[in-house]
Design an enzyme around this catalytic site. Sequence first.
Site, PDB file in Angstrom:
ATOM      1  N   ASP A 278      10.954 -10.196   4.188  1.00  3.39           N
ATOM      2  CA  ASP A 278      11.185  -9.547   5.365  1.00  3.39           C
ATOM      3  C   ASP A 278       9.997 -10.198   6.414  1.00  3.39           C
ATOM      4  O   ASP A 278      10.152 -10.069   7.690  1.00  3.39           O
ATOM      5  CB  ASP A 278      10.841  -8.155   5.394  1.00  3.39           C
ATOM      6  CG  ASP A 278      12.035  -7.646   4.847  1.00  3.39           C
ATOM      7  OD1 ASP A 278      13.291  -7.944   4.833  1.00  3.39           O
ATOM      8  OD2 ASP A 278      11.490  -6.511   3.718  1.00  3.39           O
TER       9      ASP A 278
ATOM     10  N   HIS B  35       4.592  -7.365  -2.707  1.00  4.45           N
ATOM     11  CA  HIS B  35       5.675  -7.228  -3.224  1.00  4.45           C
ATOM     12  C   HIS B  35       5.403  -6.394  -4.765  1.00  4.45           C
ATOM     13  O   HIS B  35       4.415  -6.771  -5.289  1.00  4.45           O
ATOM     14  CB  HIS B  35       6.659  -8.348  -3.521  1.00  4.45           C
ATOM     15  CG  HIS B  35       7.852  -8.151  -3.701  1.00  4.45           C
ATOM     16  ND1 HIS B  35       8.514  -8.152  -5.017  1.00  4.45           N
ATOM     17  CD2 HIS B  35       9.020  -8.388  -3.153  1.00  4.45           C
ATOM     18  CE1 HIS B  35       9.694  -7.737  -4.955  1.00  4.45           C
ATOM     19  NE2 HIS B  35      10.091  -7.950  -3.657  1.00  4.45           N
TER      20      HIS B  35
HETATM   21  N1  CMC Z   1      -1.174  -4.565   3.187  1.00  5.05           N
HETATM   22  C1  CMC Z   1      -2.311  -4.108   2.845  1.00  5.05           C
HETATM   23  N2  CMC Z   1      -2.410  -3.734   1.509  1.00  5.05           N
HETATM   24  C2  CMC Z   1      -1.521  -3.684   0.745  1.00  5.05           C
HETATM   25  C3  CMC Z   1      -0.379  -4.318   1.056  1.00  5.05           C
HETATM   26  C4  CMC Z   1      -0.161  -4.312   2.635  1.00  5.05           C
HETATM   27  N3  CMC Z   1       1.200  -4.817   3.097  1.00  5.05           N
HETATM   28  N4  CMC Z   1       0.638  -4.302   0.228  1.00  5.05           N
HETATM   29  C5  CMC Z   1      -0.054  -3.805  -1.008  1.00  5.05           C
HETATM   30  N5  CMC Z   1      -1.505  -3.573  -0.426  1.00  5.05           N
HETATM   31  C6  CMC Z   1      -2.491  -2.997  -1.323  1.00  5.05           C
HETATM   32  C7  CMC Z   1      -2.543  -1.535  -1.783  1.00  5.05           C
HETATM   33  O1  CMC Z   1      -3.292  -0.778  -0.825  1.00  5.05           O
HETATM   34  C8  CMC Z   1      -2.939  -1.595  -3.143  1.00  5.05           C
HETATM   35  O2  CMC Z   1      -4.299  -1.543  -3.096  1.00  5.05           O
HETATM   36  P1  CMC Z   1      -5.198  -0.801  -4.307  1.00  5.05           P
HETATM   37  O3  CMC Z   1      -4.851  -1.338  -5.308  1.00  5.05           O
HETATM   38  O4  CMC Z   1      -6.735  -1.000  -4.006  1.00  5.05           O
HETATM   39  O5  CMC Z   1      -4.951   0.669  -4.141  1.00  5.05           O
HETATM   40  C9  CMC Z   1      -2.503  -2.836  -3.622  1.00  5.05           C
HETATM   41  O6  CMC Z   1      -2.206  -3.840  -2.743  1.00  5.05           O
HETATM   42  C10 CMC Z   1      -1.188  -2.681  -4.636  1.00  5.05           C
HETATM   43  O7  CMC Z   1      -0.201  -2.315  -3.835  1.00  5.05           O
HETATM   44  P2  CMC Z   1       0.877  -0.988  -4.077  1.00  5.05           P
HETATM   45  O8  CMC Z   1       1.166  -0.295  -3.101  1.00  5.05           O
HETATM   46  O9  CMC Z   1       0.220  -0.266  -5.172  1.00  5.05           O
HETATM   47  O10 CMC Z   1       2.129  -2.149  -4.666  1.00  5.05           O
HETATM   48  P3  CMC Z   1       3.255  -1.675  -5.026  1.00  5.05           P
HETATM   49  O11 CMC Z   1       4.156  -2.484  -6.021  1.00  5.05           O
HETATM   50  O12 CMC Z   1       3.650  -0.157  -5.232  1.00  5.05           O
HETATM   51  O13 CMC Z   1       4.189  -1.752  -3.514  1.00  5.05           O
HETATM   52  C11 CMC Z   1       5.284  -2.809  -1.530  1.00  5.05           C
HETATM   53  C12 CMC Z   1       5.085  -2.854  -3.034  1.00  5.05           C
HETATM   54  C13 CMC Z   1       6.014  -4.039  -1.107  1.00  5.05           C
HETATM   55  C14 CMC Z   1       5.528  -1.360  -1.170  1.00  5.05           C
HETATM   56  C15 CMC Z   1       3.677  -2.840  -0.748  1.00  5.05           C
HETATM   57  O14 CMC Z   1       3.220  -4.354  -0.850  1.00  5.05           O
HETATM   58  C16 CMC Z   1       4.005  -2.709   0.529  1.00  5.05           C
HETATM   59  O15 CMC Z   1       3.840  -1.559   1.262  1.00  5.05           O
HETATM   60  N6  CMC Z   1       4.106  -3.715   1.510  1.00  5.05           N
HETATM   61  C17 CMC Z   1       4.572  -3.472   3.104  1.00  5.05           C
HETATM   62  C18 CMC Z   1       6.070  -3.229   3.248  1.00  5.05           C
HETATM   63  C19 CMC Z   1       6.819  -4.282   3.036  1.00  5.05           C
HETATM   64  O16 CMC Z   1       6.740  -5.517   3.444  1.00  5.05           O
HETATM   65  N7  CMC Z   1       8.223  -3.951   2.232  1.00  5.05           N
HETATM   66  C20 CMC Z   1       9.089  -5.250   1.887  1.00  5.05           C
HETATM   67  C21 CMC Z   1       9.036  -5.582   0.491  1.00  5.05           C
HETATM   68  S1  CMC Z   1       9.903  -7.030   0.071  1.00  5.05           S
HETATM   69  C22 CMC Z   1      11.494  -6.584   0.615  1.00  5.05           C
HETATM   70  C23 CMC Z   1      12.290  -5.376   0.154  1.00  5.05           C
HETATM   71  O17 CMC Z   1      11.728  -4.630  -0.968  1.00  5.05           O
HETATM   72  O18 CMC Z   1      13.128  -4.884   0.753  1.00  5.05           O
END
Ligand code: CMC
Length: 428
Positions: free
Chosen positions: A364, A307
């Site tokens: 989710d 998140h």
């Molecule tokens: N699985 C594997 N690696 C992950 C995941 C995941 N679900 N989420 C984040 N990471 C890793 C990412 O690769 C990154 O690694 P590095 O620093 O080595 O590049 C690190 O963790 C930080 O992630 P980020 O993508 O920079 O973080 P963000 O704040 O931009 O993204 C997120 C947040 C929710 C989009 C992301 O965690 C994600 O894609 N999760 C899966 C989709 C999901 O479940 N979304 C629902 C979010 S909650 C409800 C809502 O908003 O509606």
Amino acid sequence: MSNIGIFEFQGKKYEFPVEIGTENEIAIDIKKLRGSTGGIITLDPGFKNTGSCKSKITFLNGEKGILRHRGYAIEDLAKKASFLEVAYLIIFGELPNKKQLEKFENDIKEKSLVDEEIKDILDGFPRSAHPMGVLSALTASLTAFHSHLTDVHSEEEIYSSITRLMGKFPVLAAWAHAKNEGTPLNYADNSLDYIDNLLMMMYKIPTTPYKGNPVIKKAMEELLILHQDHEQNCSTSTVRLVGSSHASLFASISAGVSALWGPLHGGANQAVIEMLEAIKEDGGDVEKFINKAKDKNDPFRLMGFGHRVYKNFDPRALIIKESADAVLAELGVDDPTLEIAKHLEETALKDPYFVEKKLFPNVDFYSGIIYRALGIPVEMFTVMFAIGRLPGWIAQWREMRLNSEPIGRPRQLYIGETKRDYVPMSKR
Ligand code: CMC
């Protein structure tokens, strides 16, 4: 302690006021940065460090896993209040008394009838259309049917738009579902409350008498309350940004629905179930999928994990996980994906990759399992999220209007070609 932030660049110092929120959050006010420095801007893709507004609606502390609306803990609201009570609180700022709640509910009911011509728009979609696309389009179409309600400067008209949208949105959602199913379109029944009405419109078919189920109603109400607001997330920021151009409430919310649809945001609830099914089909090897998620060369992510703001447990996920067990047991549903989800969570939470990156299950992760147990088809999961989030979008849009916030218009750092001469076609 002085509330001044100092920025130094090329030997010059610039001072900026620092604002402190009621929960002691600190923000450097850089409104005058560009003007006073002669053109310097901040660069913050994804707005990871940028506060886009001041808000009184929701407080969220991602490190401690706290979520409160207007000061009230989400745990209390989810267990003790009704959906419309929380909606009123979020939109208008205080818990309603009995009379206020009755009026709000009646005003919403009065506006729940949808113009028959909207059915013609629905007819234009193929039966396979994803209901989020249909919902977004039908919500935008309300601007045409209620064009007199677009004076965004009138509190009275804003209230009318709010009750109209709260009344019609579940109808449009149920119609999007009926389109996929090929079933007749249901109308709202004003003798039912908001949640019973939604469920009736979703499930009723002409051949069988409809009978509500209190277990399903309770679970649905709790889920929808948990989704009501989450401060400046992607879809809410979209609603505020679109509304900042003085676009109508309907147009702004339609954009919010589109933003919510993506799998990194609300669409994750559908993606989680699809992922759990894929793990099941593959023989249930959870480790294999965890390794895929950790592999930088594989685009696969563990859906429902991670998140932007929560770096600890998402408090909503904790409540939903607890409910998932209870709801499945009460309904007598045996869903093997729940076991896979628990195993996946347990394994990921012990894995250094997820521990170091502070990746926890989000709202989710378990919600899809409950939706499915309640009989909601997978394509409708994100629509249910949208119905839950509607009061939050409305509250944020209204707050933005009442604060007379300026039009949202970020800057950019241009990194393209500098000036060059046009090359005629014959010389390319
Ligand atoms: N699985 C594997 N690696 C992950 C995941 C995941 N679900 N989420 C984040 N990471 C890793 C990412 O690769 C990154 O690694 P590095 O620093 O080595 O590049 C690190 O963790 C930080 O992630 P980020 O993508 O920079 O973080 P963000 O704040 O931009 O993204 C997120 C947040 C929710 C989009 C992301 O965690 C994600 O894609 N999760 C899966 C989709 C999901 O479940 N979304 C629902 C979010 S909650 C409800 C809502 O908003 O509606």
